[in-house]
Design a protein around this motif. Sequence first.
Motif, short mmCIF file in Angstrom:
data_model
loop_
_atom_site.label_atom_id
_atom_site.label_comp_id
_atom_site.label_asym_id
_atom_site.label_seq_id
_atom_site.Cartn_x
_atom_site.Cartn_y
_atom_site.Cartn_z
N THR A 1 -5.25 2.62 1.18
CA THR A 1 -4.04 2.91 1.95
C THR A 1 -3.68 1.85 2.98
OG1 THR A 1 -5.37 4.16 3.55
CG2 THR A 1 -4.41 5.39 1.70
N ARG A 2 -4.60 0.90 3.23
CA ARG A 2 -4.31 -0.08 4.27
C ARG A 2 -5.16 -1.34 4.08
NH1 ARG A 2 -8.68 0.34 7.64
NH2 ARG A 2 -9.79 2.35 7.65
N ARG B 1 -9.49 -2.23 3.95
CA ARG B 1 -10.14 -0.99 3.51
C ARG B 1 -11.32 -1.34 2.63
NH1 ARG B 1 -12.39 3.25 2.41
NH2 ARG B 1 -11.40 5.24 1.97
N TYR C 1 0.85 -1.19 0.00
CA TYR C 1 0.00 0.00 0.00
C TYR C 1 0.89 1.25 0.00
CZ TYR C 1 -3.51 -3.42 1.48
OH TYR C 1 -4.35 -4.51 1.56
#
Length: 267
Positions: A64-65, A68, A31
Amino acid sequence: MFCEIPPSQYYSLDDSVNIISIKITESDVRYPIKVYGTVLARDQNDYRCVYLFKRGRDNPQLITRKNRMIDLTGPYRALNGTSFMYFEFHLKIKGKGAVDRDFSKGVRICNVTGDAHGQLRALPLESFLSRVDVMNTHLLLESILNGISKFHGKISAWTSGNDNKINLYDSELSSTKRTLGSGGSVSLSRHIVSVPRNEDLVLYIFARGWNNESKHLKLVLGHDVEEHTCKISTYVLQVKIIWKAVFRQDRPHMWKVFGGNNVLWVT
């Protein structure tokens, strides 16, 4: 206008499935990543594409993670909750230049017959560079919610017999349409929630006013409620609901329609 369904027609009401969320639980790529493409559902109502997620290469979602959720904008109609349902994935990672990579691609067949009412389940697809889970619940005897709202904040929905929350509006998401429409309305990112005939619709509303004052409230709305007005923070919020019953339709099995193939690809 609300129309009471005669008890003699209860037998022909259809079951339904609520798509709670779709999240990326595993990624072989570090990510952050930019994801675009489609996730769609097909059911025995008409076997047509019902898009749950649809983004072009010029408008990817930034992930981003781990775990998600991707921003859903569908379904646009109730999903049939009897027999089989088909979820098709065709997601890509936007790369540098014109080189992109397949991230999730394939089909999952969901047999909803005999599932416990309201039970949250994860339908995973492991393919290419990821694992993607479709979180969904099976509901019996459903009606439909459709509405609009005006405020800066969040709205989520569930039913009185099932507390799995469905996100209908979040002004902090980049995909949310914030442009005011007719009468000062803001479109919900998702417009349909399945509600069993013998349960109520529950709405949780969080709002932040012009003076940064934050308030929240919970509304429990029965099938006889078509409009509700309330004050929250510095807003006067009007909720409009259109209830519709979905009746069972006899359709052949999807495999018969497509000549016996058990794998379908997005075209």
